[in-house]
Write a protein that holds these residues in place. Structure first.
Motif: not given
Length: 538
Positions: A404-406, A415-419, A518-519
């Motif tokens: 991932x870029x970050x 790592x934060x993910x969303x949905x 992913x960030x």
């Protein structure tokens, strides 16, 4: 979808990647569970221990952004064990040698380190998928919303072709669309580089056909994607912006930048059914009719064109989208005299080969048809690529894994993910108006692993400040073992505690899709404001 929803019931294997199917597509989730009851084996790949994982024969709880490494490792094992569909690959595909060379570097052991899962589980998943007579891949935005999203999709197609699962009933590669007419919007040319039916704007013959049909001169230049438009608006390059049925003030990444960009746009028009967060920034708002107030067609995720019939007349000043657009076109001097949605559909049939055999009469008689449906005696197409691929030979497009870029570091260690959640739809433009749904899911929250919560002295229901390099929000903690210790999850539906204040606007270089999934982030417990609580009690 290359195949149809009901075909899932007869699949022997269903490989689910980056799709919280039972919450985000519950009807399709029910079909998968019917297949399970009939003996199908289920493989689930997701950073969260989602509901459908309980039905899995193999659950691979991968680190966010590692889908390509996993797919490559599965293909590595399938090839090394001689489980690939050799005759199918020889007769129907090209580029196999390049695929072999690329995946050779991704042993299950190496991918296990990258993905954070067991090498034995990777092997087990690969064998189950390869040995399934009819194996279907189901994926969603957990595959696409990465800086390598396009290559992630290609990896799914590579895996399916390697095992001979495209062009067969109950197999295929089946992306699940996020809204009811996303497929139809794309079919009609709501993409920067195509006219309806994915006909390229750069093709001179295609351009001439549409110039004749529409009576105007057209450009052969590819347009901008949504993320590029917002970027251009922020730099003063977009003077006029017309937004229909979209709420980027909640749904786009890095919302602080989005707000600045929209405010910097010379003239902003928003056409929607409610005064959304985006509409509140508009110079002009055009009130549109809801689904229940208009006639027309929707095309769903399985390419099925279905009639929509109004239950009531439009309320107040709102109008169906086709009427609003027709009026705008007339005022621009390029409008046609459409009398009804059927007139519009008749034009669609003339210029869209895959829709040519679909008519209102046939839809009224049959209920629905799946494209491609090229002639009026054609029954529609249940599944694609039978006998040969649309391009002739299926092309393997291997990809090396890129992180991932970050990534997490000392300052932003998780790592934060969303949905999404079951009870809300997209930016809550509609579901946010329903008391019962708001009672079930009233506000933004952050899911945190119990051990991570313990280390930060965070308990269930505590206020938590979540920060990334874009900004900070406050949300309530949900302490759950669904996640690994270094991963957090935030739903993106809510304008208050908006996940997309935090998300990384970096995009996939091909499709320009942002890396929502992913960030790097950090967490801090927030002290309760007891005076605020007292006000709430009073």
């Amino acid at each position: 979808m290359t195949n149809s929803i009901n075909e899932l019931i007869d699949s022997n294997v269903i490989f689910i990647s980056g799709s919280n199917t039972t919450e985000n597509h519950p009807v399709i989730g029910a079909k998968i569970r019917q297949a399970k009851a009939k003996g199908a084996k289920i493989i689930v790949v997701d950073p969260r221990n989602i509901d459908i994982a309980a039905d899995a024969d193999v659950f691979l709880q991968v680190n966010p952004g590692t889908n390509i490494a996993l797919a490559n490792a599965m293909m590595n094992y399938i090839i090394s064990e001689g489980l690939d569909a050799a005759e199918y690959v020889k007769e129907r595909t090209e580029g196999f040698d390049e695929l072999v060379a690329t995946v050779a570097d991704y042993t299950p052991e190496k991918a296990a380190e990258i993905c954070g899962v067991s090498a034995e589980d990777i092997k087990k998943a690969a064998r189950i998928y390869a040995e399934g007579e009819k194996a279907s891949i189901v994926y969603c935005m957990g595959v696409t919303q990465h800086s390598t999203g396009t290559e992630g999709v290609m990896s799914m197609a590579n895996l399916a072709m390697l095992c001979g699962n495209i062009g067969i009933e109950s197999g295929g590669v089946n992306p699940l669309r996020g809204q009811n007419n996303v497929q139809g919007a794309c079919d009609m040319g709501a993409l920067p580089g195509t006219y309806p039916a994915y006909q390229s704007v750069a093709n001179a013959d295609v351009k001439a056909k549409f110039e004749k049909a529409w009576g105007v001169a057209l450009s052969d230049k590819v347009g901008l994607t949504l993320t590029e438009i917002v970027h251009g608006a922020g730099h003063g390059d977009i003077k006029f912006l017309y937004i229909m049925g979209e709420n980027p003030m909640v749904s786009d990444p890095d919302l602080t930048h989005v707000e600045e960009a929209l405010k910097n746009t010379g003239f902003l028009v928003v056409q929607d059914i409610f005064l959304t967060e985006t509409a509140q920034l508009a110079d002009v708002v055009l009130p549109a009719a809801t689904f229940a107030e208009k006639d027309g067609t929707f095309s769903n995720t399985e390419r099925r064109v279905q009639m929509v019939r109004k239950a009531i007349n439009p309320i107040g000043d709102c109008k169906p989208d086709w009427q609003i657009l027709s009026e705008v076109l007339k005022r621009l001097g390029i409008g046609k005299n459409y009398a009804s949605p059927e007139d519009v559909f008749a034009e669609i049939r003339e210029v869209t080969p895959s829709y040519a055999g679909i008519s209102y009469d046939r839809l009224n008689e049959l209920g629905s048809l799946q494209w491609p449906c090229p002639t009026e005696d054609h029954a529609g197409t249940k599944f694609l690529h039978v006998g040969k691929f649309a391009r002739g030979l299926g092309l393997f497009k291997p990809a090396a894994f890129k992180p991932s870029a970050e990534l997490p570091d000392d300052e932003y260690p998780v790592i934060m993910t969303t949905g999404r959640v079951l009870y809300h739809y997209h930016t809550r433009t509609m579901t946010g108006k329903v008391d019962g749904l708001n009672a079930m899911s009233p506000e933004s929250f952050v899911e945190i692993n119990p051990e991570a919560a313990r280390k930060l002295s965070i308990a269930e229901g505590d206020k938590v400040k979540i920060s990334t390099r874009r900004g900070s929000i406050v949300a309530k903690a949900k302490v759950t073992p669904k996640l690994k210790e270094n991963v957090i999850f935030i739903p993106f539906h809510f304008a208050e505690g908006a996940a997309n204040v935090l998300t990384n606007p970096v995009v996939d270089p091909i499709a320009k899709i942002p890396e929502y999934k992913s960030c790097a982030a950090k967490l801090e417990k927030v002290a309760w404001d007891w005076s605020e609580e007292a006000d709430g009690i009073r």
